[in-house]
Scaffold this active site. Structure first.
Site, PDB file in Angstrom:
ATOM      1  N   ASP A 266      57.366  19.803 -10.768  1.00 45.13           N
ATOM      2  CA  ASP A 266      57.869  18.707  -9.584  1.00 45.13           C
ATOM      3  C   ASP A 266      58.697  17.715 -10.404  1.00 45.13           C
ATOM      4  OD1 ASP A 266      58.318  17.722  -7.269  1.00 45.13           O
ATOM      5  OD2 ASP A 266      56.518  17.554  -6.463  1.00 45.13           O
TER       6      ASP A 266
HETATM    7  C1  BGC Z   1      58.876  16.748  -4.124  1.00 46.34           C
HETATM    8  C2  BGC Z   1      59.379  17.910  -4.261  1.00 46.34           C
HETATM    9  C3  BGC Z   1      60.928  18.113  -4.066  1.00 46.34           C
HETATM   10  C4  BGC Z   1      61.436  17.229  -5.485  1.00 46.34           C
HETATM   11  C5  BGC Z   1      62.796  17.290  -5.559  1.00 46.34           C
HETATM   12  C6  BGC Z   1      59.678  15.848  -5.285  1.00 46.34           C
HETATM   13  O1  BGC Z   1      59.224  14.324  -5.108  1.00 46.34           O
HETATM   14  O2  BGC Z   1      57.698  16.558  -4.130  1.00 46.34           O
HETATM   15  O3  BGC Z   1      59.067  18.637  -3.095  1.00 46.34           O
HETATM   16  O4  BGC Z   1      61.327  19.465  -4.300  1.00 46.34           O
HETATM   17  O5  BGC Z   1      60.975  15.868  -5.268  1.00 46.34           O
HETATM   18  O6  BGC Z   1      63.609  16.466  -4.702  1.00 46.34           O
END
Ligand code: BGC
Length: 706
Positions: A266
């Site tokens: 993530d």
């Molecule tokens: C979120 C993800 C997301 C990623 C990219 C993160 O903060 O938890 O779900 O895909 O950001 O935007």
């Protein structure tokens, strides 16, 4: 492809040329007729051929996002110009392709789609979102979000499909099949990421049985559906960061489930280390290279990370690039004909129609008959508000949105619509409400109440309560006190407590965050052009104490075995609306439950069928649900668990036989003494009906000793 990306690609190529040959040198590009370029070779042969040609630096170059200097392209991994390996271009898209690339078809949120109980329809949604992602120049979608909805206060509740692992898993499998017609899907966030306020710091403690039976089965279904990628989460599980959690990534994902795709971290802060993450099975550090890149080269040189670990990671990445046509250059799709195409926006409307849950309909006040309803008052600020969901990473927006008011106006025909789309009502407004034949009051939650936290532009996070604001409660009561035919339309991402007004209003429906075509679908349901057929994918309690505690201000949280309907059933509680509940304008009768066999092998299939008759006067759908209880298990078991469901469409008077099947393996519990799933040779009670608390048909079967 956005202009910016073209520029960025050129910059990447320059960067890579510099790395490969030193300043001012020429890159020695591998010819296009080299083996791995040949699409007719078996996939694994291409992977091995290419891997054998890569330097260690090139291998590690596959394993991370961009440098800080290229932060504006932080959803990508670099191309390799020498070998002609394209990078990943990732984009969010749980309810439609992210607003960061402009307008896109915006579907109802995940919880609304969960309420359709229709994995085939969800596959169409996945295919549409995947096509739009591809048309916008991406090759990977950062969806679906499939963390289990442990508690409806979770800020990202709207993204996931609900509280039941089987149902979430089947919906996710549908979405993944659809998405991967076009781009790679990524199931996220692995694992137990269902508190928003502390998501980056919380340690979730969970016992092995709860982990295996409750919080992971839907991820396994995503893997079985062939998902190309898994995103590891921000939180810690049992004291270890998810992205360096050997138990989650190596033992379970790779070992037990045989996942052959890749794991990416993530975003902002999910990667914490170099060696531990690489050894545990993190394949791609996103979005900015910090712990992989140079530090990983160092770890290789020192022997802290063996080459075999790097090779395994790169194999997974290359496999995905070959498997999903990224390497061979999938033909681009034309955004002009794909993004917000009439077919996609019609699908968004159809999904909302199937996802709206009719919660109450006293005296059959709904549907509103156009012949006898002369005037309808539409009340509440939300009636004319674009309310698509949160503004975190799942933020998508259409180039237009049909609000409930606009939809009602468009579908009213001869019915006069009084626009009172405000929360503060004057004496005259109240008189108009009293004079109308019905009042539709739209209330609920918005991105100001719930959503992804710690995201630029959104620091909302978890809900502070399950109630509506006092003002909105009062609004409903004021309207209901003037008009006995008051219909409440609720918007929001999950359960909302309705106790303060439920007995005062005639009808109520849950419209969730309904997507760009939501107003049309809501109006179709209100006027009876469509039969409401959604079913709750979350338990709606009478009060917060009917659910387990939700702790969003501490860094240590325990996830217990019971939540949602399992919790209320086990504790003999009477929720306001049970899981699986949803009314309709027609009525169905279920009869004649039979099983293909009364004894099933532990590795066999349980096959049931049931006759469903539409006994009403209009066409409608029913979601037939099959739950199983356990007789004489040697461990504590839930009262009942969903094991199969099937949506069926019926003309008035029509009877259809519905088949419901599941693997006997799904009856297993996780045996902590042997560390295996065990299917007990006991008696199982099958209950079939139209919600987890309306199960008129029952029979039993046994699982054979072996
Ligand atoms: C979120 C993800 C997301 C990623 C990219 C993160 O903060 O938890 O779900 O895909 O950001 O935007």
């Amino acid at each position: 492809m956005p202009d910016g990306r073209v520029t960025i690609h050129v910059r990447f190529v320059v960067l890579l040329l510099t790395l490969a040959v030193g300043c001012g040198g020429e890159v020695d590009v591998v010819p296009r007729d080299t083996s791995y370029h040949n699409p007719n070779l078996p996939l694994e042969a291409r992977v091995e051929d290419l891997l054998a040609r890569m330097t260690l630096e090139e291998k590690i170059g596959q394993m991370h996002g961009v440098t800080v200097a290229d932060i504006q392209d932080m959803n990508s991994t670099p191309d390799n110009a020498r070998l002609g390996i394209p990078g990943f271009h990732m984009i969010d898209g749980m309810r439609g392709v992210s607003i960061t690339t402009g307008a896109a078809t915006t579907f109802p949120v995940g919880s609304a789609r969960g309420a359709t109980f229709d994995p085939d329809l969800e596959a169409q949604v996945g295919e549409a979102v995947g096509a739009e992602a591809r048309a916008k120049g991406n090759n990977m979608l950062l969806a679906p979000t499939i963390n289990l909805l442990r508690h409806p206060r979770w800020g990202r509740a709207q993204e996931t499909y609900g509280e039941d692992p089987l149902h979430v898993g089947l919906m996710a499998a549908g979405f993944i099949h659809g998405v991967q017609q076009n781009v790679i899907a990524s199931a996220k966030h692995f694992a137990l990421n269902s508190i928003e306020d502390t998501r980056m710091t919380v340690n979730v403690t969970v016992d092995e049985r709860t982990l295996r039976e409750v919080y992971l089965p839907h991820f396994k279904r995503a893997v079985d559906a062939g998902v190309g990628s898994i995103m590891c989460a921000y939180d810690k599980v049992n004291g270890v960061n998810s992205c360096q959690n050997t138990h989650l990534l190596r033992d379970i994902l790779d070992g037990d489930w045989g996942f052959d795709g890749f794991v990416e971290s993530d975003w902002l802060t999910a990667t914490h280390t170099t060696v531990a993450s690489a050894l545990a099975g993190l394949d791609v550090e996103m979005p900015i290279v910090r712990f992989f890149g140079q530090p990983l080269i160092g770890a290789l040189n020192s022997g802290a990370v063996p080459v075999s670990v790097i090779d395994d990671a790169v194999r997974r990445i290359l496999r995905a690039k070959f498997r999903f046509g990224i390497f061979d250059g999938k033909p681009p799709l034309d955004p002009a004909t794909v993004v917000e195409s009439p077919a996609h926006t019609a699908l968004a409307r159809a999904v909302e129609r199937e996802g709206i849950v009719l919660l109450k309909n006293a005296g059959n006040v709904l549907p509103l008959a156009r012949a006898t309803t002369h005037r309808v008052a539409v009340v509440g600020t939300l009636a004319d508000t674009v309310n698509l969901g949160d503004t975190g990473s799942s933020d998508a927006r259409g180039s237009y949105t049909i609000t409930p008011l606009a939809g009602i106006q468009a579908h009213a025909g001869p019915v006069e619509v009084t626009n009172l789309a405000r929360d503060t009502l004057s004496a005259d407004d109240l008189n108009q409400i009293a004079a109308a034949d019905a009042a539709v009051v739209v209330v609920g939650l918005t991105a100001a109440d719930e959503g992804e936290g710690q995201q630029p532009g959104s620091t909302v996070g978890d809900r502070t309560s399950l109630d509506l604001s006092a003002d909105q409660q009062q609004l409903v009561l004021d309207v209901a006190s003037r008009n006995p035919r008051t219909i409440v339309v609720l918007e929001g991402g999950s359960a909302i407590i309705v106790e303060p007004f439920v007995d005062q209003v005639a009808a109520m429906l849950m419209a969730w965050y309904p997507g760009m075509e939501g107003g049309n679908a809501i109006a179709e349901v209100l006027f009876g052009d469509a039969d409401p057929s959604g079913k709750l994918d979350v338990t709606v309690p009478r009060s917060a104490d009917q659910l387990p505690p939700f702790i969003d201000d501490q860094n240590q949280v325990e996830y217990d075995y019971y939540h949602g309907y399992r919790y209320v059933d086990k504790n003999n509680l009477d929720p306001r609306y049970p899981f699986g509940f949803g009314l309709s304008y027609t009525s169905c009768v279920l009869r004649n439950l039979r099983l293909a066999a009364s004894t099933v092998a532990p590795n066999g299939q349980v096959r049931a069928s049931v006759d469903v008759q539409n006994t009403g006067l209009i066409a409608g759908d029913e979601v037939v649900q099959l739950y199983v209880g356990y007789k004489g298990s040697r461990v504590d078991r839930p009262v009942r668990e969903l094991k199969a469901f099937q949506r069926v469409s019926l003309a008035p008077g029509e009877t259809k036989t519905v088949s419901l099947a599941f693997a006997a393996a799904d009856l297993a519990f996780w045996d902590v003494t042997t560390n295996t799933f065990v299917v007990e040779p006991i008696s199982y009670v099958v209950q079939v009906g139209s919600s987890s608390r309306d199960l008129p048909l029952q029979t039993t079967f046994a699982v054979a000793d072996r």
